[in-house]
Write a protein that holds these residues in place. Sequence first.
Motif, short mmCIF file in Angstrom:
data_model
loop_
_atom_site.label_atom_id
_atom_site.label_comp_id
_atom_site.label_asym_id
_atom_site.label_seq_id
_atom_site.Cartn_x
_atom_site.Cartn_y
_atom_site.Cartn_z
N ARG A 168 67.83 44.71 53.00
CA ARG A 168 66.85 43.74 53.50
C ARG A 168 66.01 43.14 52.38
NH1 ARG A 168 61.78 44.73 55.85
NH2 ARG A 168 62.14 46.95 55.45
N GLY A 169 65.90 43.85 51.27
CA GLY A 169 65.10 43.36 50.15
C GLY A 169 65.71 42.18 49.41
N VAL A 170 66.98 41.89 49.66
CA VAL A 170 67.66 40.76 49.02
C VAL A 170 67.67 39.59 49.99
CG1 VAL A 170 69.79 39.97 47.93
CG2 VAL A 170 69.10 42.37 47.72
N ASP A 171 67.18 38.44 49.54
CA ASP A 171 67.06 37.28 50.42
C ASP A 171 68.44 36.71 50.78
OD1 ASP A 171 65.01 35.24 51.51
OD2 ASP A 171 66.49 33.97 50.50
N LYS A 172 68.47 35.99 51.92
CA LYS A 172 69.73 35.38 52.37
C LYS A 172 70.32 34.44 51.32
CE LYS A 172 68.84 35.41 57.39
NZ LYS A 172 67.53 36.08 57.38
N ILE B 227 75.88 35.31 46.00
CA ILE B 227 76.81 36.39 45.70
C ILE B 227 78.15 36.16 46.40
CG2 ILE B 227 77.26 38.86 46.04
CD1 ILE B 227 74.23 39.31 45.69
N PHE B 228 78.11 35.82 47.70
CA PHE B 228 79.36 35.69 48.46
C PHE B 228 80.10 34.40 48.10
CE2 PHE B 228 77.30 38.76 51.44
CZ PHE B 228 78.26 39.75 51.30
N VAL B 229 79.38 33.35 47.68
CA VAL B 229 80.07 32.16 47.19
C VAL B 229 80.89 32.51 45.96
CG1 VAL B 229 79.67 29.96 46.00
CG2 VAL B 229 78.56 30.41 48.18
N THR B 230 80.35 33.38 45.10
CA THR B 230 81.09 33.84 43.92
C THR B 230 82.26 34.73 44.31
OG1 THR B 230 79.01 33.78 42.66
CG2 THR B 230 80.84 34.98 41.68
N VAL B 231 82.08 35.54 45.36
CA VAL B 231 83.11 36.51 45.74
C VAL B 231 84.26 35.86 46.51
CG1 VAL B 231 83.55 38.58 47.13
CG2 VAL B 231 81.48 38.43 45.73
N VAL B 232 83.93 35.08 47.55
CA VAL B 232 84.97 34.53 48.43
C VAL B 232 85.17 33.03 48.26
CG1 VAL B 232 84.56 36.34 50.13
CG2 VAL B 232 83.38 34.16 50.37
N GLY B 233 84.35 32.39 47.44
CA GLY B 233 84.50 30.95 47.22
C GLY B 233 83.58 30.13 48.12
N LEU B 234 83.60 28.82 47.90
CA LEU B 234 82.78 27.90 48.67
C LEU B 234 83.25 27.84 50.13
CD1 LEU B 234 82.57 24.96 46.11
CD2 LEU B 234 80.81 26.67 46.55
N GLY B 235 82.33 27.51 51.02
CA GLY B 235 82.71 27.30 52.41
C GLY B 235 81.91 28.14 53.39
N PRO B 236 82.16 27.93 54.68
CA PRO B 236 81.38 28.61 55.73
C PRO B 236 81.52 30.12 55.73
CG PRO B 236 82.58 26.73 56.62
CD PRO B 236 83.09 26.94 55.23
N PHE B 237 82.68 30.64 55.26
CA PHE B 237 82.86 32.09 55.29
C PHE B 237 81.81 32.79 54.45
CE2 PHE B 237 85.50 35.92 53.96
CZ PHE B 237 85.21 36.61 55.11
N ALA B 238 81.48 32.22 53.30
CA ALA B 238 80.43 32.80 52.46
C ALA B 238 79.09 32.77 53.18
CB ALA B 238 80.34 32.05 51.14
N GLY B 239 78.81 31.68 53.90
CA GLY B 239 77.57 31.59 54.66
C GLY B 239 77.50 32.61 55.78
N ILE B 240 78.61 32.82 56.48
CA ILE B 240 78.64 33.82 57.55
C ILE B 240 78.36 35.21 57.00
CG2 ILE B 240 80.16 34.96 59.22
CD1 ILE B 240 81.54 32.23 59.59
N LEU B 241 79.00 35.54 55.87
CA LEU B 241 78.78 36.86 55.27
C LEU B 241 77.34 37.04 54.82
CD1 LEU B 241 82.05 37.25 53.14
CD2 LEU B 241 81.50 38.37 55.30
N ALA B 242 76.75 35.98 54.26
CA ALA B 242 75.35 36.07 53.81
C ALA B 242 74.40 36.28 54.99
CB ALA B 242 74.98 34.80 53.04
N ILE B 243 74.57 35.49 56.05
CA ILE B 243 73.72 35.63 57.23
C ILE B 243 73.92 37.00 57.88
CG2 ILE B 243 73.27 34.75 59.55
CD1 ILE B 243 72.19 32.91 57.46
#
Length: 286
Positions: free
Chosen positions: A136-140, A146-162
Amino acid sequence: MNRARIALTPQDRERLARAHPQILTPGAGARVRALLLVTFLAALAAFGLWRLDISLARVGTGLAQLGHFIVLMLPPDPGTQLPLYIHALGETLAIAFLGTLGGALVAFPFGFLAAKNVIPNIFAHFAVRRFLDTVRGVDKLIWALIFVTVVGLGPFAGILAIATSSFAELGKLFSEAVEALDRKPVEGVVSTGGSPAEAVRFGMLPQVLPVLASQLLYYFESNARQSTIVGIVGAGGLGLHLAEQIRVLEWQKVSFLILMMLVMVAVIDFISSRLRFAIIGKSRIG
């Protein structure tokens, strides 16, 4: 219902002053401490404004520039990209919905594991709580990067972050809701020979589910706004197009995208508020 105001007589005031002199007639020491605290806060604010180079001249210049941008934004116009923006709006809603749902599904068992009245072991309880605090201490927005770097650009990275951020936040809220439950239904199940699992199923879940549903709706509403922010760093949705249009100075398209976000948030807020009130009302009647 109107409440009558009670008028104190001078004798009552005198008796109160004798009984509580530190409240009604604070001493010189308390006044000095209050003055020192106010002086310290004012000095700290002044130092911050000076250190960050914030001045009235810069504020005035910024407001004038903002007014100029607002003029350039009028009237809002999507140009030929309205279908693309509608598709991006759907992506934003999908990011918020799937991210909130995914985070809630993972947070549900963690909410019970982090509750003292479910897991009495202090070490297990401490470990789960600190794990939730760490995530919880890490902001969305950081999770999105982080997830854009891991899985690439796109909605999937946003879903994982949220989902990641919501999981920790909802896990903490769920655990607090479980700890605030009435113990009588649980004790009733145990007294009739029920197992610990049955005590959770029949004693806790009926009480906590309406609260969890209400919290989940509120987080979906909040994540609908946050999904636009995470899109700015490449996680898809309206935020991605908003960042692109700001870079190329297409201010009329920027204002149209902002208007779409405002309408989306207003509609979600209206629907979720009605659903929350309906859920809370039914739980109280039940």
